[in-house]
Design a protein around this motif. Structure first.
Motif, PDB file in Angstrom:
ATOM      1  N   TRP A   1       0.821  -1.206   0.000  1.00 51.00           N
ATOM      2  CA  TRP A   1       0.000   0.000   0.000  1.00 51.00           C
ATOM      3  C   TRP A   1       0.855   1.256   0.000  1.00 51.00           C
ATOM      4  CZ3 TRP A   1      -4.748  -0.330  -1.489  1.00 51.00           C
ATOM      5  CH2 TRP A   1      -5.437  -1.537  -1.328  1.00 51.00           C
ATOM      6  N   SER A   2       2.013   1.211   0.648  1.00 49.85           N
ATOM      7  CA  SER A   2       2.899   2.376   0.666  1.00 49.85           C
ATOM      8  C   SER A   2       3.491   2.659  -0.708  1.00 49.85           C
ATOM      9  CB  SER A   2       4.032   2.160   1.673  1.00 49.85           C
ATOM     10  OG  SER A   2       3.541   2.027   2.985  1.00 49.85           O
ATOM     11  N   LEU A   3       3.792   1.602  -1.449  1.00 51.19           N
ATOM     12  CA  LEU A   3       4.380   1.781  -2.779  1.00 51.19           C
ATOM     13  C   LEU A   3       3.475   2.592  -3.693  1.00 51.19           C
ATOM     14  CD1 LEU A   3       6.333   1.186  -5.122  1.00 51.19           C
ATOM     15  CD2 LEU A   3       5.275  -1.080  -5.338  1.00 51.19           C
ATOM     16  N   ARG A   4       2.178   2.415  -3.568  1.00 57.14           N
ATOM     17  CA  ARG A   4       1.250   3.007  -4.536  1.00 57.14           C
ATOM     18  C   ARG A   4       1.341   4.535  -4.605  1.00 57.14           C
ATOM     19  NH1 ARG A   4      -1.866  -1.915  -2.647  1.00 57.14           N
ATOM     20  NH2 ARG A   4      -2.207  -3.095  -4.578  1.00 57.14           N
ATOM     21  N   PRO A   5       1.097   5.271  -3.516  1.00 56.23           N
ATOM     22  CA  PRO A   5       1.211   6.718  -3.634  1.00 56.23           C
ATOM     23  C   PRO A   5       2.652   7.175  -3.819  1.00 56.23           C
ATOM     24  CG  PRO A   5       0.790   6.110  -1.363  1.00 56.23           C
ATOM     25  CD  PRO A   5       0.629   4.864  -2.186  1.00 56.23           C
ATOM     26  N   TRP A   6       3.600   6.448  -3.238  1.00 55.76           N
ATOM     27  CA  TRP A   6       5.016   6.820  -3.350  1.00 55.76           C
ATOM     28  C   TRP A   6       5.445   6.854  -4.807  1.00 55.76           C
ATOM     29  CZ3 TRP A   6       9.609   5.121  -5.290  1.00 55.76           C
ATOM     30  CH2 TRP A   6      10.782   5.642  -4.741  1.00 55.76           C
TER      31      TRP A   6
ATOM     32  N   SER B   1     -12.642   2.529 -12.336  1.00 56.42           N
ATOM     33  CA  SER B   1     -13.241   1.218 -12.073  1.00 56.42           C
ATOM     34  C   SER B   1     -12.176   0.182 -11.736  1.00 56.42           C
ATOM     35  CB  SER B   1     -14.063   0.762 -13.280  1.00 56.42           C
ATOM     36  OG  SER B   1     -15.156   1.627 -13.507  1.00 56.42           O
ATOM     37  N   ILE B   2     -11.115   0.128 -12.530  1.00 54.16           N
ATOM     38  CA  ILE B   2     -10.109  -0.903 -12.270  1.00 54.16           C
ATOM     39  C   ILE B   2      -9.244  -0.563 -11.062  1.00 54.16           C
ATOM     40  CG2 ILE B   2     -10.127  -1.722 -14.657  1.00 54.16           C
ATOM     41  CD1 ILE B   2      -7.442  -0.315 -15.086  1.00 54.16           C
ATOM     42  N   ALA B   3      -9.089   0.728 -10.771  1.00 50.74           N
ATOM     43  CA  ALA B   3      -8.380   1.111  -9.547  1.00 50.74           C
ATOM     44  C   ALA B   3      -9.186   0.681  -8.322  1.00 50.74           C
ATOM     45  CB  ALA B   3      -8.126   2.613  -9.524  1.00 50.74           C
ATOM     46  N   ALA B   4     -10.504   0.891  -8.379  1.00 48.17           N
ATOM     47  CA  ALA B   4     -11.368   0.472  -7.269  1.00 48.17           C
ATOM     48  C   ALA B   4     -11.385  -1.043  -7.137  1.00 48.17           C
ATOM     49  CB  ALA B   4     -12.783   1.008  -7.473  1.00 48.17           C
ATOM     50  N   GLU B   5     -11.360  -1.751  -8.269  1.00 46.43           N
ATOM     51  CA  GLU B   5     -11.317  -3.213  -8.226  1.00 46.43           C
ATOM     52  C   GLU B   5     -10.059  -3.692  -7.504  1.00 46.43           C
ATOM     53  OE1 GLU B   5     -11.614  -7.075 -11.267  1.00 46.43           O
ATOM     54  OE2 GLU B   5     -11.698  -5.023 -12.079  1.00 46.43           O
ATOM     55  N   MET B   6      -8.949  -3.026  -7.751  1.00 47.51           N
ATOM     56  CA  MET B   6      -7.705  -3.375  -7.063  1.00 47.51           C
ATOM     57  C   MET B   6      -7.788  -3.034  -5.582  1.00 47.51           C
ATOM     58  SD  MET B   6      -4.561  -4.559  -7.355  1.00 47.51           S
ATOM     59  CE  MET B   6      -4.815  -5.319  -5.760  1.00 47.51           C
ATOM     60  N   HIS B   7      -8.354  -1.883  -5.275  1.00 48.30           N
ATOM     61  CA  HIS B   7      -8.416  -1.427  -3.886  1.00 48.30           C
ATOM     62  C   HIS B   7      -9.200  -2.405  -3.008  1.00 48.30           C
ATOM     63  CE1 HIS B   7      -8.127   1.688  -0.778  1.00 48.30           C
ATOM     64  NE2 HIS B   7      -9.356   1.392  -0.449  1.00 48.30           N
ATOM     65  N   GLY B   8     -10.260  -2.975  -3.559  1.00 42.29           N
ATOM     66  CA  GLY B   8     -11.126  -3.804  -2.736  1.00 42.29           C
ATOM     67  C   GLY B   8     -11.071  -5.292  -3.026  1.00 42.29           C
TER      68      GLY B   8
ATOM     69  N   ASP C   1      -1.860   2.594 -12.736  1.00 41.94           N
ATOM     70  CA  ASP C   1      -0.509   2.030 -12.717  1.00 41.94           C
ATOM     71  C   ASP C   1       0.046   2.021 -11.301  1.00 41.94           C
ATOM     72  OD1 ASP C   1      -0.175   1.668 -15.628  1.00 41.94           O
ATOM     73  OD2 ASP C   1      -0.267   3.860 -15.671  1.00 41.94           O
ATOM     74  N   ALA C   2      -0.214   3.083 -10.559  1.00 44.26           N
ATOM     75  CA  ALA C   2       0.216   3.122  -9.160  1.00 44.26           C
ATOM     76  C   ALA C   2      -0.489   2.046  -8.353  1.00 44.26           C
ATOM     77  CB  ALA C   2      -0.071   4.504  -8.564  1.00 44.26           C
ATOM     78  N   MET C   3      -1.785   1.867  -8.577  1.00 41.13           N
ATOM     79  CA  MET C   3      -2.540   0.873  -7.823  1.00 41.13           C
ATOM     80  C   MET C   3      -2.068  -0.549  -8.119  1.00 41.13           C
ATOM     81  SD  MET C   3      -4.625   2.245  -5.697  1.00 41.13           S
ATOM     82  CE  MET C   3      -5.618   0.813  -5.280  1.00 41.13           C
ATOM     83  N   TYR C   4      -1.660  -0.824  -9.344  1.00 41.97           N
ATOM     84  CA  TYR C   4      -1.253  -2.177  -9.707  1.00 41.97           C
ATOM     85  C   TYR C   4       0.255  -2.406  -9.594  1.00 41.97           C
ATOM     86  CZ  TYR C   4      -5.953  -3.451 -11.053  1.00 41.97           C
ATOM     87  OH  TYR C   4      -7.299  -3.756 -11.012  1.00 41.97           O
ATOM     88  N   ALA C   5       1.009  -1.401  -9.185  1.00 47.04           N
ATOM     89  CA  ALA C   5       2.460  -1.567  -9.066  1.00 47.04           C
ATOM     90  C   ALA C   5       2.848  -2.751  -8.178  1.00 47.04           C
ATOM     91  CB  ALA C   5       3.107  -0.272  -8.567  1.00 47.04           C
ATOM     92  N   PRO C   6       2.253  -2.926  -6.986  1.00 50.68           N
ATOM     93  CA  PRO C   6       2.630  -4.087  -6.180  1.00 50.68           C
ATOM     94  C   PRO C   6       2.275  -5.419  -6.831  1.00 50.68           C
ATOM     95  CG  PRO C   6       1.506  -2.436  -4.840  1.00 50.68           C
ATOM     96  CD  PRO C   6       1.309  -2.055  -6.276  1.00 50.68           C
ATOM     97  N   VAL C   7       1.247  -5.426  -7.673  1.00 53.33           N
ATOM     98  CA  VAL C   7       0.867  -6.653  -8.360  1.00 53.33           C
ATOM     99  C   VAL C   7       1.878  -6.983  -9.453  1.00 53.33           C
ATOM    100  CG1 VAL C   7      -0.980  -7.859  -9.570  1.00 53.33           C
ATOM    101  CG2 VAL C   7      -1.535  -6.162  -7.826  1.00 53.33           C
ATOM    102  N   VAL C   8       2.424  -5.954 -10.080  1.00 57.15           N
ATOM    103  CA  VAL C   8       3.520  -6.181 -11.021  1.00 57.15           C
ATOM    104  C   VAL C   8       4.653  -6.919 -10.307  1.00 57.15           C
ATOM    105  CG1 VAL C   8       5.325  -5.044 -12.372  1.00 57.15           C
ATOM    106  CG2 VAL C   8       2.959  -4.233 -12.523  1.00 57.15           C
ATOM    107  N   ASN C   9       4.980  -6.466  -9.095  1.00 60.51           N
ATOM    108  CA  ASN C   9       6.019  -7.151  -8.325  1.00 60.51           C
ATOM    109  C   ASN C   9       5.635  -8.592  -8.015  1.00 60.51           C
ATOM    110  OD1 ASN C   9       6.730  -7.759  -5.113  1.00 60.51           O
ATOM    111  ND2 ASN C   9       8.474  -7.290  -6.426  1.00 60.51           N
ATOM    112  N   ARG C  10       4.382  -8.812  -7.640  1.00 60.06           N
ATOM    113  CA  ARG C  10       3.944 -10.176  -7.325  1.00 60.06           C
ATOM    114  C   ARG C  10       4.062 -11.092  -8.543  1.00 60.06           C
ATOM    115  NH1 ARG C  10       0.484  -7.038  -3.748  1.00 60.06           N
ATOM    116  NH2 ARG C  10       0.311  -8.064  -1.703  1.00 60.06           N
ATOM    117  N   PHE C  11       3.593 -10.633  -9.698  1.00 60.82           N
ATOM    118  CA  PHE C  11       3.688 -11.448 -10.909  1.00 60.82           C
ATOM    119  C   PHE C  11       5.153 -11.779 -11.213  1.00 60.82           C
ATOM    120  CE2 PHE C  11      -0.693 -10.783 -11.670  1.00 60.82           C
ATOM    121  CZ  PHE C  11      -1.091 -11.540 -12.764  1.00 60.82           C
ATOM    122  N   HIS C  12       6.029 -10.799 -11.018  1.00 63.48           N
ATOM    123  CA  HIS C  12       7.444 -11.005 -11.313  1.00 63.48           C
ATOM    124  C   HIS C  12       8.103 -11.916 -10.285  1.00 63.48           C
ATOM    125  CE1 HIS C  12      11.575 -10.145 -12.441  1.00 63.48           C
ATOM    126  NE2 HIS C  12      11.835  -9.739 -11.209  1.00 63.48           N
TER     127      HIS C  12
END
Length: 215
Positions: A13-18, A95-102, A161-172
């Motif tokens: 969660w910290s990565l996203r706004p940072w 919509s997709i940012a909210a989908e990630m958030h929840g 892109d900010a919201m999905y940044a941690p998911v990019v890390n997870r996939f990698h």
């Protein structure tokens, strides 16, 4: 401006706004509170009533939900276009940012963010696998419909892109199956100077949270 965050290695969660703040060129103070320590919650409560990070402090403004921080940044710096200008694109982005958030709880559970983890395949639960497939489809759809003009979900870097940044890390990190389109998007994200800065700081941290150290 001050951004209060948790451990860079673990705090998705910290990565996203940072990364959003770095990407649009903001200068800000960073206050890092180590997570999962005896005094962690008390220290976090000094900044926000939720006792959670991230928290953005900007003068009298106190913003303590990730998606609210991204909205605040868009309002304060409209020239950065953190939401797409086109109405349909902006609606889809929200919509997709909210989908990630929840959402995507199973994937988060099976693959906690751990930037220091060596890259290797991790077999996830069927539920998490379905969520990973949805994310791949979501990325591919956004790129196909709105990605003209740049390598990110909506062309230029935006809040999704900010919201999905941690998911990019997870996939990698967990080497999750993904399409060529998803891989190209991940490559663009991981090439960002801001991404490399966060990653280097993560690797320099000494804190270990055992529950996030999945083999």
């Amino acid at each position: 401006m001050k951004l209060v965050i948790g451990n860079k290695n673990y705090s998705s969660w910290s990565l996203r706004p940072w990364i959003a703040m770095k990407q649009i060129g903001l200068t800000f103070e960073e206050a890092l509170i180590p997570m999962a320590m005896p005094g962690t919650r008390a220290e976090m409560l000094r900044y926000a009533p939720t006792g959670l990070v991230p928290v953005l402090i900007d003068g009298e403004a106190l913003v303590f939900e990730t998606i609210a921080i991204l909205e605040y940044l868009n309002d304060k710096y409209p020239e950065a276009r953190l939401w797409p200008k086109d109405l349909a694109a902006r609606a889809h982005a929200r919509s997709i940012a909210a989908e990630m958030h929840g959402g995507f709880a199973a994937l988060r559970r099976d693959c906690p963010m751990n930037i220091r983890r060596p890259v290797r395949r991790h077999i996830v639960s069927p539920e998490a696998a379905k969520q990973a497939e949805r994310i791949d489809a979501l990325w591919s759809d956004a790129r196909a419909r709105f990605g003209e003009g740049g390598p990110f979900l909506f062309g230029h870097f935006t809040n999704p892109d900010a919201m999905y940044a941690p998911v990019v890390n997870r996939f990698h990190t967990y080497d999750l199956p993904r399409s060529a389109t998803a891989q190209a998007y991940m490559d663009a994200m991981m090439a960002l100077p801001a991404w490399k800065e966060w990653e280097a700081a993560s690797r320099a941290e000494s804190w270990v949270i055992a529950s996030s150290e999945i083999g």
